[in-house]
Design a protein around this motif. Sequence first.
Motif, PDB file in Angstrom:
ATOM      1  N   ARG A  75       0.848  -1.193   0.000  1.00 30.17           N
ATOM      2  CA  ARG A  75       0.000   0.000   0.000  1.00 30.17           C
ATOM      3  C   ARG A  75       0.888   1.248   0.000  1.00 30.17           C
ATOM      4  N   ASP A 147      -2.370  -3.102  -3.701  1.00 27.23           N
ATOM      5  CA  ASP A 147      -3.358  -2.695  -2.694  1.00 27.23           C
ATOM      6  C   ASP A 147      -3.625  -1.215  -2.970  1.00 27.23           C
ATOM      7  N   THR A 191     -11.333  -8.798  -6.857  1.00 26.47           N
ATOM      8  CA  THR A 191     -11.816  -8.489  -5.500  1.00 26.47           C
ATOM      9  C   THR A 191     -13.275  -8.033  -5.553  1.00 26.47           C
ATOM     10  N   ALA A 310     -12.936   1.540   0.944  1.00 28.49           N
ATOM     11  CA  ALA A 310     -11.821   2.496   0.909  1.00 28.49           C
ATOM     12  C   ALA A 310     -10.753   2.050   1.919  1.00 28.49           C
ATOM     13  N   ASN A 333     -10.283  -3.544   3.906  1.00 29.97           N
ATOM     14  CA  ASN A 333      -9.759  -4.311   5.034  1.00 29.97           C
ATOM     15  C   ASN A 333      -9.966  -3.507   6.308  1.00 29.97           C
TER      16      ASN A 333
HETATM   17  P1  NAD Z   1      -7.655   2.046  -4.733  1.00 24.27           P
HETATM   18  O1  NAD Z   1      -6.472   2.882  -4.399  1.00 24.27           O
HETATM   19  O2  NAD Z   1      -7.811   1.555  -6.116  1.00 24.27           O
HETATM   20  O3  NAD Z   1      -9.000   2.829  -4.330  1.00 24.27           O
HETATM   21  C1  NAD Z   1      -9.232   3.369  -3.067  1.00 24.27           C
HETATM   22  C2  NAD Z   1     -10.433   4.284  -3.205  1.00 24.27           C
HETATM   23  O4  NAD Z   1     -10.809   4.741  -1.909  1.00 24.27           O
HETATM   24  C3  NAD Z   1     -10.174   5.536  -4.028  1.00 24.27           C
HETATM   25  O5  NAD Z   1     -11.315   5.781  -4.843  1.00 24.27           O
HETATM   26  C4  NAD Z   1     -10.038   6.639  -2.973  1.00 24.27           C
HETATM   27  O6  NAD Z   1     -10.399   7.931  -3.487  1.00 24.27           O
HETATM   28  C5  NAD Z   1     -11.050   6.132  -1.979  1.00 24.27           C
HETATM   29  N1  NAD Z   1     -10.953   6.722  -0.655  1.00 24.27           N
HETATM   30  C6  NAD Z   1      -9.872   6.936   0.128  1.00 24.27           C
HETATM   31  N2  NAD Z   1     -10.251   7.522   1.280  1.00 24.27           N
HETATM   32  C7  NAD Z   1     -11.610   7.657   1.216  1.00 24.27           C
HETATM   33  C8  NAD Z   1     -12.599   8.173   2.088  1.00 24.27           C
HETATM   34  N3  NAD Z   1     -12.284   8.679   3.280  1.00 24.27           N
HETATM   35  N4  NAD Z   1     -13.892   8.154   1.686  1.00 24.27           N
HETATM   36  C9  NAD Z   1     -14.236   7.654   0.487  1.00 24.27           C
HETATM   37  N5  NAD Z   1     -13.348   7.139  -0.368  1.00 24.27           N
HETATM   38  C10 NAD Z   1     -12.051   7.144  -0.010  1.00 24.27           C
HETATM   39  O7  NAD Z   1      -7.623   0.835  -3.678  1.00 24.27           O
HETATM   40  P2  NAD Z   1      -8.348  -0.579  -3.807  1.00 24.27           P
HETATM   41  O8  NAD Z   1      -7.351  -1.542  -4.337  1.00 24.27           O
HETATM   42  O9  NAD Z   1      -9.653  -0.417  -4.455  1.00 24.27           O
HETATM   43  O10 NAD Z   1      -8.532  -0.944  -2.252  1.00 24.27           O
HETATM   44  C11 NAD Z   1      -9.654  -0.489  -1.491  1.00 24.27           C
HETATM   45  C12 NAD Z   1      -9.758  -1.317  -0.230  1.00 24.27           C
HETATM   46  O11 NAD Z   1      -9.921  -2.694  -0.585  1.00 24.27           O
HETATM   47  C13 NAD Z   1      -8.552  -1.268   0.700  1.00 24.27           C
HETATM   48  O12 NAD Z   1      -8.979  -1.364   2.044  1.00 24.27           O
HETATM   49  C14 NAD Z   1      -7.777  -2.515   0.339  1.00 24.27           C
HETATM   50  O13 NAD Z   1      -6.937  -2.967   1.380  1.00 24.27           O
HETATM   51  C15 NAD Z   1      -8.925  -3.468   0.079  1.00 24.27           C
HETATM   52  N6  NAD Z   1      -8.568  -4.617  -0.752  1.00 24.27           N
HETATM   53  C16 NAD Z   1      -8.071  -4.450  -2.003  1.00 24.27           C
HETATM   54  C17 NAD Z   1      -7.766  -5.569  -2.759  1.00 24.27           C
HETATM   55  C18 NAD Z   1      -7.279  -5.456  -4.187  1.00 24.27           C
HETATM   56  O14 NAD Z   1      -7.214  -6.495  -4.849  1.00 24.27           O
HETATM   57  N7  NAD Z   1      -6.971  -4.281  -4.690  1.00 24.27           N
HETATM   58  C19 NAD Z   1      -7.966  -6.856  -2.238  1.00 24.27           C
HETATM   59  C20 NAD Z   1      -8.492  -6.988  -0.953  1.00 24.27           C
HETATM   60  C21 NAD Z   1      -8.797  -5.858  -0.215  1.00 24.27           C
END
Ligand code: NAD
Length: 425
Positions: A75, A147, A191, A310, A333
């Motif tokens: 991350r 991530d 995911t 998010a 997460n």
């Molecule tokens: P990403 O960076 O693609 O997207 C994150 C999004 O969250 C963005 O749109 C950002 O603007 C938004 N965001 C951040 N702070 C915010 C807030 N306070 N309010 C509203 N939106 C907000 O990340 P991602 O890969 O989509 O990951 C998102 C979540 O899913 C994380 O917790 C990550 O750990 C979890 N996750 C991701 C994966 C994966 O395969 N990418 C797998 C399992 C879990």
Amino acid sequence: MLPMDNNPWKRALAQLHAAASHLELDPLMLARLEHPDRVIEVSMPLRMDDGSIRVFDGFRVQHNNIRGPYKGGLRYHPKVDMSEVEALAFWMTMKNALVDVPFGGGKGGITVDPKKLSAGELERLTREFTRKLAPAIGPALDVPAPDVNTSAKVMQWIREEYEAVTGHEAAAVVTGKPLDAGGSEGRPEATGLGGSYVLAAFLRLLERNPRGMTVAIQGYGNVGSYLARYLQELGFVIVALSDSKGGMYVPRGITDLKAVEECKERSGRIAGCYCVGSVCDLSNMEAMGGRDLSPEEVLTLPVDVIVPAALENAITDKNARKIQASIVLELANGPTTMEADQILKKKGITVIPDILANAGGVAVSYFEWYQNQHNERWSKMDVFEKLREKMELAAEATQGAAMQYKVSLREAAYIVALQRLGSST
Ligand code: NAD
């Protein structure tokens, strides 16, 4: 300083103990899970484009490898710190056991706002991080993945740099790579798609029809955007979307998600992306019956399902009482604090826990790693079918444990994971 309840690592330990109390877990196993195998902290001095030097901190926590190589994302975010990475690594150990892939748990990150770096600075930082981590990662040792704020391109840089340092080809050192650099079909979608399979599986168990059920999604990145697309295909109505800058609410439903995505790409924000035909702007807001939202408001709307997608601690004691949805699908997460979890339980809200709901990413990461190791290429259909099977099995096992032990789905998911870890020694 956050209250203890919101410290992710303390919360992870409390979740572990709550689930372990239902089992006769070997005390040695419990102690192993309470203490990560290895914690790596690196400093990375970097020359910026303007010639100045900045020093960045990076972390990798290898929590546990009883079931296989450490596996988990990297991350890039200003709030990354050791407590967060430790908790995320622990959750990966549990998630990988629950979804039954032969991996242990790991996680890492850099304390940085990548949006403030140039493309060149981001690449140099990633390559420096890889050089520092190289002795500790590898296809059979520790396999990072994307991530928050890390992409397929970032994974490709890691693979290239790792191969340059070690002098041998190692496609499987990371997953989530671009397709033409050893990636798997279906990894970007995994995911979000996996989350939709899990939600559909629970609705079948509850004998509820998804058609017309309303959904509000917080976070419209990789995970949130694919989830929205697949839920819409199943007949759900997506009524609210948000990112870190704000969001929008259209009670009748946001129908053209593709146009919204393109609008967000162009404008850098979701707020204001009211799309009719090819025009996406505020002039359509009234006609669509919509309004703008703060990022927080999205979770307390009068909808059937809310999806935190998010970051951690999105649902706290401050907003949990205001939640009107009957289902919380945790795609992020650790989005729910312990206090909030208790409040949701009292309100009778079904929480589909993160280690189950978002396990689709690591399931397809496993498929990618397997294809790399065996020199195979699977079709997208094949990947999606295998993903569906894994997610449905994990959902059934969780539901079964919830009934058997009379516990929440979260505790049930941990119980299943602990049982698998316990029988792996
Ligand atoms: P990403 O960076 O693609 O997207 C994150 C999004 O969250 C963005 O749109 C950002 O603007 C938004 N965001 C951040 N702070 C915010 C807030 N306070 N309010 C509203 N939106 C907000 O990340 P991602 O890969 O989509 O990951 C998102 C979540 O899913 C994380 O917790 C990550 O750990 C979890 N996750 C991701 C994966 C994966 O395969 N990418 C797998 C399992 C879990």
